[in-house]
Motif scaffolding. Sequence first.
Motif, PDB file in Angstrom:
ATOM      1  N   GLY A 120       0.508  -1.216  -0.083  1.00  0.00           N
ATOM      2  CA  GLY A 120       0.279  -0.437  -0.136  1.00  0.00           C
ATOM      3  C   GLY A 120       0.905   1.913   0.062  1.00  0.00           C
ATOM      4  N   THR A 121       1.642   1.064  -0.351  1.00  0.00           N
ATOM      5  CA  THR A 121       3.017   2.571   0.117  1.00  0.00           C
ATOM      6  C   THR A 121       3.622   2.670  -1.047  1.00  0.00           C
ATOM      7  OG1 THR A 121       5.246   1.707   0.754  1.00  0.00           O
ATOM      8  CG2 THR A 121       3.345   1.936   2.808  1.00  0.00           C
ATOM      9  N   LYS A 122       3.590   4.185  -1.587  1.00  0.00           N
ATOM     10  CA  LYS A 122       4.782   4.327  -2.542  1.00  0.00           C
ATOM     11  C   LYS A 122       5.403   4.374  -2.435  1.00  0.00           C
ATOM     12  CE  LYS A 122       1.229   7.628  -4.324  1.00  0.00           C
ATOM     13  NZ  LYS A 122       0.224   8.853  -4.544  1.00  0.00           N
ATOM     14  N   LYS A 123       6.204   3.613  -3.172  1.00  0.00           N
ATOM     15  CA  LYS A 123       8.013   3.541  -4.098  1.00  0.00           C
ATOM     16  C   LYS A 123       7.837   3.815  -5.028  1.00  0.00           C
ATOM     17  CE  LYS A 123       7.296  -0.759  -1.129  1.00  0.00           C
ATOM     18  NZ  LYS A 123       7.490  -2.400  -0.521  1.00  0.00           N
ATOM     19  N   ARG A 124       9.391   4.267  -5.180  1.00  0.00           N
ATOM     20  CA  ARG A 124      10.087   4.758  -6.593  1.00  0.00           C
ATOM     21  C   ARG A 124      10.238   3.096  -7.249  1.00  0.00           C
ATOM     22  NH1 ARG A 124      14.638   8.991  -5.039  1.00  0.00           N
ATOM     23  NH2 ARG A 124      14.707   6.673  -3.321  1.00  0.00           N
ATOM     24  N   GLN A 125       9.890   4.037  -8.083  1.00  0.00           N
ATOM     25  CA  GLN A 125      10.382   2.758  -9.298  1.00  0.00           C
ATOM     26  C   GLN A 125      11.498   2.414 -10.316  1.00  0.00           C
ATOM     27  OE1 GLN A 125       8.993  -1.112  -9.202  1.00  0.00           O
ATOM     28  NE2 GLN A 125       7.913  -0.104  -7.731  1.00  0.00           N
ATOM     29  N   ARG A 126      12.582   2.982  -9.414  1.00  0.00           N
ATOM     30  CA  ARG A 126      13.717   3.365 -10.641  1.00  0.00           C
ATOM     31  C   ARG A 126      14.301   2.050 -10.785  1.00  0.00           C
ATOM     32  NH1 ARG A 126      18.009   6.335  -5.970  1.00  0.00           N
ATOM     33  NH2 ARG A 126      18.873   6.259  -7.886  1.00  0.00           N
ATOM     34  N   THR A 127      14.654   2.218 -12.221  1.00  0.00           N
ATOM     35  CA  THR A 127      15.712   1.566 -13.127  1.00  0.00           C
ATOM     36  C   THR A 127      17.010   1.358 -12.961  1.00  0.00           C
ATOM     37  OG1 THR A 127      15.722   2.645 -15.122  1.00  0.00           O
ATOM     38  CG2 THR A 127      13.968   1.475 -14.500  1.00  0.00           C
ATOM     39  N   GLY A 128      17.894   0.390 -12.347  1.00  0.00           N
ATOM     40  CA  GLY A 128      18.930  -0.036 -12.174  1.00  0.00           C
ATOM     41  C   GLY A 128      19.372   0.600 -13.358  1.00  0.00           C
ATOM     42  N   GLN A 129      20.733   1.483 -13.339  1.00  0.00           N
ATOM     43  CA  GLN A 129      22.296   1.153 -14.246  1.00  0.00           C
ATOM     44  C   GLN A 129      22.369   0.469 -14.653  1.00  0.00           C
ATOM     45  OE1 GLN A 129      25.665   2.679 -11.595  1.00  0.00           O
ATOM     46  NE2 GLN A 129      25.715   3.992 -13.288  1.00  0.00           N
ATOM     47  N   MET A 130      22.066  -1.090 -15.053  1.00  0.00           N
ATOM     48  CA  MET A 130      21.938  -2.493 -16.067  1.00  0.00           C
ATOM     49  C   MET A 130      20.899  -2.797 -15.129  1.00  0.00           C
ATOM     50  SD  MET A 130      25.680  -3.438 -14.980  1.00  0.00           S
ATOM     51  CE  MET A 130      25.967  -5.314 -16.442  1.00  0.00           C
ATOM     52  N   VAL A 149      22.999  -7.909 -15.753  1.00  0.00           N
ATOM     53  CA  VAL A 149      23.066  -9.240 -14.313  1.00  0.00           C
ATOM     54  C   VAL A 149      22.603 -10.122 -15.641  1.00  0.00           C
ATOM     55  CG1 VAL A 149      22.867  -8.964 -12.598  1.00  0.00           C
ATOM     56  CG2 VAL A 149      22.311  -6.953 -13.667  1.00  0.00           C
ATOM     57  N   MET A 150      21.775 -10.877 -15.612  1.00  0.00           N
ATOM     58  CA  MET A 150      22.137 -12.311 -15.479  1.00  0.00           C
ATOM     59  C   MET A 150      23.368 -13.231 -16.779  1.00  0.00           C
ATOM     60  SD  MET A 150      17.625 -13.003 -15.910  1.00  0.00           S
ATOM     61  CE  MET A 150      17.919 -14.962 -16.231  1.00  0.00           C
ATOM     62  N   THR A 151      22.894 -11.921 -17.666  1.00  0.00           N
ATOM     63  CA  THR A 151      24.265 -12.791 -18.886  1.00  0.00           C
ATOM     64  C   THR A 151      25.208 -12.883 -18.207  1.00  0.00           C
ATOM     65  OG1 THR A 151      22.670 -11.576 -20.470  1.00  0.00           O
ATOM     66  CG2 THR A 151      25.073 -11.853 -20.989  1.00  0.00           C
ATOM     67  N   ILE A 152      25.426 -11.254 -17.358  1.00  0.00           N
ATOM     68  CA  ILE A 152      27.089 -11.587 -17.170  1.00  0.00           C
ATOM     69  C   ILE A 152      27.334 -13.228 -15.495  1.00  0.00           C
ATOM     70  CG2 ILE A 152      28.825 -10.697 -15.837  1.00  0.00           C
ATOM     71  CD1 ILE A 152      28.678  -7.849 -16.640  1.00  0.00           C
ATOM     72  N   VAL A 153      25.921 -13.312 -15.110  1.00  0.00           N
ATOM     73  CA  VAL A 153      26.361 -13.983 -14.060  1.00  0.00           C
ATOM     74  C   VAL A 153      26.308 -15.243 -14.705  1.00  0.00           C
ATOM     75  CG1 VAL A 153      25.217 -16.039 -11.820  1.00  0.00           C
ATOM     76  CG2 VAL A 153      25.010 -12.786 -11.844  1.00  0.00           C
ATOM     77  N   PHE A 193      27.886  -4.776  -7.896  1.00  0.00           N
ATOM     78  CA  PHE A 193      27.311  -5.525  -9.204  1.00  0.00           C
ATOM     79  C   PHE A 193      26.939  -7.117  -7.717  1.00  0.00           C
ATOM     80  CE2 PHE A 193      27.500  -9.702 -11.234  1.00  0.00           C
ATOM     81  CZ  PHE A 193      27.181  -9.179 -12.549  1.00  0.00           C
ATOM     82  N   LEU A 194      27.931  -6.997  -7.142  1.00  0.00           N
ATOM     83  CA  LEU A 194      27.213  -8.093  -6.179  1.00  0.00           C
ATOM     84  C   LEU A 194      26.233  -7.486  -5.418  1.00  0.00           C
ATOM     85  CD1 LEU A 194      30.986  -9.011  -4.391  1.00  0.00           C
ATOM     86  CD2 LEU A 194      30.395 -10.294  -6.555  1.00  0.00           C
ATOM     87  N   ALA A 195      26.168  -6.362  -5.046  1.00  0.00           N
ATOM     88  CA  ALA A 195      25.226  -5.601  -4.293  1.00  0.00           C
ATOM     89  C   ALA A 195      23.461  -6.686  -5.065  1.00  0.00           C
ATOM     90  CB  ALA A 195      25.197  -4.515  -3.689  1.00  0.00           C
ATOM     91  N   VAL A 196      24.007  -5.952  -6.482  1.00  0.00           N
ATOM     92  CA  VAL A 196      22.748  -6.333  -7.320  1.00  0.00           C
ATOM     93  C   VAL A 196      22.533  -7.724  -7.901  1.00  0.00           C
ATOM     94  CG1 VAL A 196      22.982  -3.888  -8.322  1.00  0.00           C
ATOM     95  CG2 VAL A 196      23.518  -5.603  -9.457  1.00  0.00           C
ATOM     96  N   MET A 197      23.466  -8.425  -7.103  1.00  0.00           N
ATOM     97  CA  MET A 197      23.351  -9.951  -7.410  1.00  0.00           C
ATOM     98  C   MET A 197      21.754 -10.329  -7.466  1.00  0.00           C
ATOM     99  SD  MET A 197      26.907 -11.766  -8.333  1.00  0.00           S
ATOM    100  CE  MET A 197      26.797 -12.906  -8.775  1.00  0.00           C
TER     101      MET A 197
END
Length: 294
Positions: free
Chosen positions: A30-40, A45-49, A85-89
């Motif tokens: 119910g709370t509004k959240k920002r839908q920010r797109t990541g740099q990657m 990210v999936m391709t690199i992993v 990158f480790l943080a977004v994995m």
Amino acid sequence: MKNLVELYCDVDDFCKIFIPQWQKQLLEDGTKKRQRTGQMTTSEVMTIVVGFHMSHYRDFKNYYLGHVSAFYKDAFPNLLSYTRFLAVMPRIIAPMCAYFSTLKGKPTGIEFIDSTSIKVCHNIRIPRHKTFKGVAQRGKGTMGWFYGFKLHLVVNHLGEIVAAKVTSGNVHDTQPVSELAEHLPDKLYGDKGYLSKALAADLFDKGVTLITTVRKNMKAKAMSLWDRAMLSKRFIIETINDQLKNISFIEHSRHRSVNGFMLNLLAGLVAYCLKKDKPSLNISDVELNSVVVA
């Protein structure tokens, strides 16, 4: 083996369909959240992993800094620092799981089942291991005692993974079989670790015939020459387990979180599914049809 460009095209095609549908089904508080797109993007990210598990690198840091950053900087213009990158994995665990589901093979009527240990640390370090405390368990396999998990696989005669499940190391091999064999059409071959009258009866009610080897102190089972031949071909799933560990690199002892473990395992399974040359049995269509009809 696919290079990163080919791999990215496959992953991106999947994400364009999956991500919008997935986001629609996410629960909100119910709370509004920002839908920010990541740099990657998720695709990048999936391709690199996954690309790491298709490479010959044994350490992700060296792969990321020494290969991706050095040779694919133009392909990934918004490449993150290694620590970022480790943080977004962990964000790609759900998409990776769905992607793996789309790559699994279809049952052919000749399936093999086996489990393999996934160790998370050396046995002498078990008392002071904290990352998987309360999650991993001690188990025993053909190579002795270990601490970690079990990967249970069902594969067809083409070497394709049909079903997979991860359990703690102390779970008996027979426990997840009913779930793994839910939609199999005919025969399932396993070793003597799957001997169980109750399990065989349960699978038979579902239309699956469980065929196993017997222990040395047991009488030989009456079975067809074809079934005996297929039991002797069980090396196919043992070969797949070996490739998953030594080529796709699903097992190592440097995990720092459960999320990291799951992502490493999923990416390794995806990398195997994308292999062009998989271990397979040379069974003709005529032979296959005759067995399925019989």
